[in-house]
Every structure is written in structure tokens, then in C-alpha cells.
Design an enzyme around this catalytic site. Structure first.
Site, PDB file in Angstrom:
ATOM      1  CB  VAL A  11       2.117  -7.588   9.205  1.00 42.69           C
ATOM      2  CG1 VAL A  11       1.080  -8.097  10.175  1.00 42.69           C
ATOM      3  CG2 VAL A  11       2.231  -6.071   9.325  1.00 42.69           C
ATOM      4  CD  GLU A 155       7.958  -1.694   6.790  1.00 42.77           C
ATOM      5  OE1 GLU A 155       8.847  -1.096   6.200  1.00 42.77           O
ATOM      6  OE2 GLU A 155       6.898  -2.055   6.263  1.00 42.77           O
ATOM      7  CE  LYS A 207      -2.360   0.011  11.174  1.00 42.12           C
ATOM      8  NZ  LYS A 207      -1.055   0.042  11.778  1.00 42.12           N
ATOM      9  CG  ASN A 211      -1.450   4.024  10.483  1.00 43.19           C
ATOM     10  OD1 ASN A 211      -0.810   4.019  11.539  1.00 43.19           O
ATOM     11  ND2 ASN A 211      -1.386   3.034   9.622  1.00 43.19           N
ATOM     12  CB  CYS A 263       1.363   2.026   7.094  1.00 38.15           C
ATOM     13  SG  CYS A 263       1.713   0.273   7.307  1.00 38.15           S
TER      14      CYS A 263
HETATM   15  P1  NAD Z   1       3.630  -7.535   2.493  1.00 40.91           P
HETATM   16  O1  NAD Z   1       3.339  -7.141   1.106  1.00 40.91           O
HETATM   17  O2  NAD Z   1       5.019  -7.403   3.026  1.00 40.91           O
HETATM   18  O3  NAD Z   1       3.184  -9.061   2.725  1.00 40.91           O
HETATM   19  C1  NAD Z   1       1.987  -9.612   2.282  1.00 40.91           C
HETATM   20  C2  NAD Z   1       2.237 -11.076   1.944  1.00 40.91           C
HETATM   21  O4  NAD Z   1       0.993 -11.711   1.677  1.00 40.91           O
HETATM   22  C3  NAD Z   1       3.105 -11.292   0.699  1.00 40.91           C
HETATM   23  O5  NAD Z   1       4.218 -12.090   1.035  1.00 40.91           O
HETATM   24  C4  NAD Z   1       2.158 -11.995  -0.286  1.00 40.91           C
HETATM   25  O6  NAD Z   1       2.831 -12.918  -1.115  1.00 40.91           O
HETATM   26  C5  NAD Z   1       1.205 -12.686   0.674  1.00 40.91           C
HETATM   27  N1  NAD Z   1      -0.076 -13.075   0.080  1.00 40.91           N
HETATM   28  C6  NAD Z   1      -0.921 -12.355  -0.688  1.00 40.91           C
HETATM   29  N2  NAD Z   1      -1.997 -13.092  -1.049  1.00 40.91           N
HETATM   30  C7  NAD Z   1      -1.835 -14.326  -0.483  1.00 40.91           C
HETATM   31  C8  NAD Z   1      -2.595 -15.532  -0.491  1.00 40.91           C
HETATM   32  N3  NAD Z   1      -3.755 -15.625  -1.152  1.00 40.91           N
HETATM   33  N4  NAD Z   1      -2.120 -16.588   0.191  1.00 40.91           N
HETATM   34  C9  NAD Z   1      -0.945 -16.516   0.851  1.00 40.91           C
HETATM   35  N5  NAD Z   1      -0.171 -15.403   0.894  1.00 40.91           N
HETATM   36  C10 NAD Z   1      -0.611 -14.317   0.234  1.00 40.91           C
HETATM   37  O7  NAD Z   1       2.615  -6.707   3.404  1.00 40.91           O
HETATM   38  P2  NAD Z   1       2.844  -6.157   4.897  1.00 40.91           P
HETATM   39  O8  NAD Z   1       3.686  -4.925   4.862  1.00 40.91           O
HETATM   40  O9  NAD Z   1       3.218  -7.277   5.791  1.00 40.91           O
HETATM   41  O10 NAD Z   1       1.360  -5.674   5.235  1.00 40.91           O
HETATM   42  C11 NAD Z   1       0.304  -6.587   5.423  1.00 40.91           C
HETATM   43  C12 NAD Z   1      -0.877  -5.863   6.033  1.00 40.91           C
HETATM   44  O11 NAD Z   1      -0.515  -5.365   7.336  1.00 40.91           O
HETATM   45  C13 NAD Z   1      -1.345  -4.626   5.261  1.00 40.91           C
HETATM   46  O12 NAD Z   1      -2.725  -4.495   5.384  1.00 40.91           O
HETATM   47  C14 NAD Z   1      -0.660  -3.481   5.967  1.00 40.91           C
HETATM   48  O13 NAD Z   1      -1.336  -2.263   5.827  1.00 40.91           O
HETATM   49  C15 NAD Z   1      -0.689  -3.958   7.409  1.00 40.91           C
HETATM   50  N6  NAD Z   1       0.368  -3.393   8.262  1.00 40.91           N
HETATM   51  C16 NAD Z   1       1.637  -3.261   7.780  1.00 40.91           C
HETATM   52  C17 NAD Z   1       2.637  -2.754   8.611  1.00 40.91           C
HETATM   53  C18 NAD Z   1       4.053  -2.575   8.104  1.00 40.91           C
HETATM   54  O14 NAD Z   1       4.832  -1.925   8.788  1.00 40.91           O
HETATM   55  N7  NAD Z   1       4.433  -3.132   6.972  1.00 40.91           N
HETATM   56  C19 NAD Z   1       2.327  -2.397   9.930  1.00 40.91           C
HETATM   57  C20 NAD Z   1       1.037  -2.573  10.383  1.00 40.91           C
HETATM   58  C21 NAD Z   1       0.054  -3.075   9.544  1.00 40.91           C
END
Ligand code: NAD
Length: 432
Positions: A11, A155, A207, A211, A263
Site C-alpha cells: 500500500v 494487488e 473499509k 471487504n 486482506c
Molecule cells: P506490508 O506488510 O506489505 O507493508 C507494511 C510495511 O510497513 C513493511 O514494509 C514494514 O516494514 C513497514 N513498517 C512497519 N512498522 C514500521 C515502522 N514503525 N516504521 C516504518 N515502517 C514500518 O503491508 P501492506 O500489504 O502494504 O498493508 C498495509 C496496510 O494496508 C494493512 O492495514 C492492510 O490491511 C492495508 N491494505 C492492504 C492492501 C493490499 O492489497 N496489500 C489493500 C488495501 C489495504
């Protein structure tokens, strides 16, 4: 606008680079130092069509940069997006919000002037209130406004979804913050995309409700597919016939292995946990989760039936292991449960996935990654089409497989049963 994205995962990176493409100045921050070092060399941590080109272009033009220096990134920014993970807690269904609150405390340390702090992560209702409380412990309200702006990208289609969303949801009752966000999204709104301003709690719930609804839709058609298998009806006809009703719509109405990914499984559980807290029975969501969990057993039993209960020493090929095509994301992919079960019963598993080898299977001595489709299928007794990547859609199985009596289990209904029958291939689909 000057923006800081905290968390550079699916994201954070996608939305960061898209905001850069729209002309903003972006700093993507992550605590994963290796990820940041790689991104500075334009090495992209995830597989997402079009992402690498967009990162390279915007990095070259200086509109996006990568850093692990949160203090400097916050100082330089007017808007801060929180994009860290919200996984399920180790015990129970609740979302684990530790990453969110850790980031909040860090932001609090570095707030030097008014900033809009936006949660893009999927967070349970009232998380925005909690973030605000944490900030207020040390900073007065003149330094911030907390807004919810959930992300709906999928994704595999993330860039298109971000640039051309069905809607942008912004949860805030503060006019100034709403204007800043509306201004940021203006180039997308101008394309005719809907902008919805609602309360912060409302945005958080939109949200989860979305989902949960989509997960229910998938689960519903999968249950109907079970009925089709017993009544000799083709589920594809049902999906088309039902989906043509505009009140229902055809998307997310295709039978398959059940929902997975990062998700739906965690968000359906998290909304249940929230409802429980308020003593509300979300019985439909509860049933959806139960039914989707059961699906693994249904698929596994079907594999056993296809192989006449003889799994030991069988060569089974998986084409695709990710939970859907065009992503490398393995989170909650159904094959993470099915492959170990088959392995335990003595099967030898070959798999090929366009997104490459998977660490998740390292520990199994008879699970092998093959570099291409031919190598994966050569000695197969059973080919399982698990993920519908485009490269699996036009294969000549008779040429690929050496054995004459091999079988195909098409979990995505990619191929025509009639054509398979004509080719004298033993073919099984889902719900037909
Ligand atoms: P992800 O695990 O791919 O990425 C999260 C990132 O945050 C990681 O790179 C991690 O190292 C970083 N992080 C964690 N703590 C940190 C800190 N203190 N400082 C800096 N960086 C830090 O997660 P994602 O799939 O991108 O999902 C993120 C959020 O978005 C979740 O809540 C998810 O539910 C939501 N979301 C995801 C999608 C999807 O398709 N993946 C779609 C919509 C919403």
C-alpha cells in the site's frame, strides 16, 4: 504537496509512487533498512505490474525518495500517511495494532508544525480516536488532525485501482483536513471518480464492511458451486446468469479455491472482533469465515477423489501458488494449507509460479520449484491449476506431460470441459 508515507509495503509504495506521479513530492519511509537501500537502487520489493517503471520514472525526476530517517521525513511533510501492517493478533481475531501505535508515538516525537495524519492502513473502528488520544498526551491539537482514508486497491491491479478508484473515502469532520485531502486527490476526482467525505469512524467501517461483503460474495458462489457439482450444472452459467442482474453484478462471483490474500481473511476476522466488543452478532460474516475455512477440506477431498485416494508417490504439479495472479503475495494462499497436506501423504510436489520460488515451501523435502511450466508438468500425474496467471491459459497439456494418463484439476475453471473431453484428457473443474 509534501507527503511522507510510513510503511513502504504494497500500500505505501503503490500509493506513494502514484501520488508522486500526480505531481507531489514523496518520501517513503520504512524501518526495513534493506528494503529502503534496495529501493534507492530501484530494486522493487514486490511484484506488481507497472510498479517498477513508475518508481524508476518518479525517482529519476526526484518526485519520490526513500528513507529510514523518520524525523527528517516528518519535518519536511505536510501530510503523513500511515501504511503499516495490521495483521491478526497471534491469539483471537482482533487486529494487532502495535505497528500503528508505535508509528503514532514516533510521529508525536517529531511533530513540529500542523500536519494531517492519515491512516491508510485498514484499522478497526475507533482506532483514529485512539491515535488522537496518544498524540494529545504530548502535543496540542494545533499540531495535527487525524483522518481516515482507507485504501481499496487490489494487488495485481494496484496502480490502475489507485489512479482510477471506484471511490475515494475520506473520514474527517474537520473542514481544513478535508480540503487538504480533496485537493490532493483533485487530479483523480477530475477523472470523474467519486469522493466521499464521511466521519472518521464511518470511513474505518466502510473499509471493513466492503471487504466482508466481497468475501461473502466469493464464499456464496463457492457454496453454490458445491451444489452444482452434485446436480450436474455448470457454475459458470450460474455466475453469468446471476451476475447479469445489475443489483448483484458479475465481479467476485467466480467459483474457485476460496478467498485468501493479505486482506479478506484478516479483515473478516477483525470486524467480527469489533462487533463482539459492541455485543453485535455479525452472523453472516461468521458463516462466511467458517465456510471459507471448510473450503480447504472440500478441495483436498476432491484431489483425493480425483487420484482415487492414492496420494503416496504421486507427482502433483501446482501451476501458480499465489492467492491470485499478478502478485507475489503468498499470504493466506489456499495452497499453503493444501500442499503440506499432500506432502504429508507422500506426494511429490512440483510447482511453478511466474512470481518465482517461495520461501514458504523450503522446509518440505519433496516440494520443488521448477523454472518453467514444462519442467513442472513433465512427470505429472495430476496438474492443479491453482492461480489463473495469463501464461497458464493456453497450454497444450498433451505436449507438456510425458505420462499418458495424467489428470487436470482446474481450480479456476480456465479451460473448457468439452475441449478437454475431445482431447481425451481427464479434466475436473470447480462446480461443473
Ligand atoms: P506490508 O506488510 O506489505 O507493508 C507494511 C510495511 O510497513 C513493511 O514494509 C514494514 O516494514 C513497514 N513498517 C512497519 N512498522 C514500521 C515502522 N514503525 N516504521 C516504518 N515502517 C514500518 O503491508 P501492506 O500489504 O502494504 O498493508 C498495509 C496496510 O494496508 C494493512 O492495514 C492492510 O490491511 C492495508 N491494505 C492492504 C492492501 C493490499 O492489497 N496489500 C489493500 C488495501 C489495504
Amino acid at each position: 504537496m509534501k507527503i511522507c508515507m510510513i510503511g513502504t509495503g504494497y500500500v505505501g509504495l503503490v500509493s506513494g509512487v502514484c501520488f508522486a506521479e500526480l505531481g507531489n513530492s514523496i518520501i517513503c519511509v520504512d524501518k526495513d533498512i534493506k528494503k529502503i537501500a534496495n529501493l534507492k537502487k530501484n530494486i522493487i520489493p514486490i511484484y506488481e505490474p507497472g510498479l517498477e517503471e513508475l518508481v524508476k520514472k518518479n525517482f529519476k525526476s526526484g518526485r519520490i525518495n526513500f528513507s529510514s530517517d523518520l524525523k527528517s521525513a516528518i519535518h519536511k511533510s505536510d501530510i503523513i500517511f500511515i501504511c503499516v501492517g495490521t495483521p491478526t493478533k497471534a491469539k483471537g481475531d482482533e487486529a494487532d495494532l502495535r505497528q500503528i501505535f508505535n508509528v503514532t508515538k514516533e510521529i508525536r516525537k517529531y511533530l513540529n508544525k500542523f500536519k494531517v495524519i492519515v491512516t491508510k492502513s485498514t484499522v478497526p473502528v475507533t482506532t483514529g480516536d485512539d491515535i488522537e488520544k496518544i498524540l494529545l498526551q504530548k502535543k496540542s491539537k494545533k499540531y495535527f488532525e487525524v483522518v481516515s482514508n482507507p485504501e481499496f486497491l487490489r494487488e495485481g491491479e494496484a496502480i490502475r485501482d489507485f489512479m482510477y478508484p471506484d471511490r475515494i473515502v475520506v473520514g474527517t469532520e474537520n473542514k481544513k483536513a478535508n480540503n487538504i485531502l480533496k485537493n490532493l486527490y483533485e487530479p483523480i476526482i477530475k477523472r470523474g471518480r467519486k469522493y466521499l467525505n464521511t466521519s472518521r469512524r464511518g470511513a474505518e467501517l466502510i473499509k471493513y464492511a466492503s471487504n466482508a461483503f466481497l468475501a461473502t460474495k466469493i464464499t456464496f458462489i463457492n457454496e453454490i458451486a458445491n451444489l452444482c457439482e452434485k446436480t450436474n450444472i455448470n457454475i459458470e452459467d450460474i455466475s453469468i446468469g446471476v451476475g447479469l442482474d445489475q443489483r448483484i453484478g458479475s465481479r467476485f462471483l467466480r467459483a474457485g479455491p476460496g478467498y485468501g490474500g493479505s486482506c479478506f481473511p484478516k479483515d473478516t476476522r477483525a470486524i467480527l472482533a469489533v462487533a463482539k466488543k459492541y455485543k453485535i452478532d455479525l452472523s453472516i460474516v461468521k458463516s462466511t469465515i467458517k465456510s471459507n475455512d471448510k473450503r480447504i477440506k472440500i478441495l483436498f477431498d476432491r484431489i483425493k477423489l480425483i487420484l482415487n485416494n492414492k496420494i503416496n508417490k504421486k507427482n502433483i504439479t501446482f501451476l501458480g501458488v499465489t492467492f491470485k495472479p499478478n502478485t507475489d503475495d503468498m499470504r493466506e494462499s489456499s495452497c499453503l494449507k493444501i500442499i503440506p497436506k499432500l506432502h504429508k501423504l507422500g506426494a511429490s510436489i512440483s510447482y511453478y509460479d511466474p512470481s518465482g520460488k517461495k520461501d514458504e515451501f523450503h522446509k518440505y523435502k519433496s516440494v520443488f520449484f521448477e523454472k518453467n511450466i514444462s519442467l513442472a508438468c513433465k512427470n505429472s500425474d495430476l496438474i492443479i491449476l491453482h492461480t489463473d496467471w495469463d501464461e497458464f491459459k493456453n497450454l497444450n497439456f498433451k505436449k507438456l506431460v510425458k505420462k499418458r494418463d495424467f489428470k487436470i484439476y482446474d481450480m479456476r475453471n480456465i479451460y473448457s470441459p468439452k475441449k478437454m473431453k475431445l482431447a481425451k484428457i481427464k479434466y475436473f473443474g470447480v462446480g461443473r
